[in-house]
Design an enzyme around this catalytic site. Sequence first.
Site, PDB file in Angstrom:
ATOM      1  N   ARG A  64       0.825  -1.214   0.000  1.00 43.34           N
ATOM      2  CA  ARG A  64       0.000   0.000   0.000  1.00 43.34           C
ATOM      3  C   ARG A  64       0.859   1.265   0.000  1.00 43.34           C
ATOM      4  NH1 ARG A  64      -3.469  -0.476   4.998  1.00 43.34           N
ATOM      5  NH2 ARG A  64      -1.547  -1.432   5.715  1.00 43.34           N
ATOM      6  N   ASN A  82      -6.144  -3.154   2.076  1.00 44.23           N
ATOM      7  CA  ASN A  82      -6.060  -4.603   2.270  1.00 44.23           C
ATOM      8  C   ASN A  82      -7.466  -5.160   2.435  1.00 44.23           C
ATOM      9  OD1 ASN A  82      -3.255  -4.653   2.239  1.00 44.23           O
ATOM     10  ND2 ASN A  82      -3.071  -4.575   4.457  1.00 44.23           N
TER      11      ASN A  82
END
Length: 90
Positions: A21, A39
């Site tokens: 990320r 996620n």
Amino acid sequence: MGQKERWHIIFTGRVQSVGFRYRSKYAADALGLCGWVQNLWDGTVEMEVQGTEEEIERMISAVDGTRHIIIEQVEVNKVPLQSEGGFHIR
């Protein structure tokens, strides 16, 4: 330059707990893209990113080019463009 698109993407592989990320945000910011990444409970990563096809592909290549991240599958669906500023980690 190409026309802007917005992609909804699901990444499968070794994509959680490896900086995916944060690397995505860094690459998106460097390319001036907007969208978000998060996620999911099943170990995949979900992303929406907006830019030209070339820019989005460059971003994905930059993320996949790190040694800890292993993208095994990329599922892409094009979705309507949105008005938003920047790229965010959810």
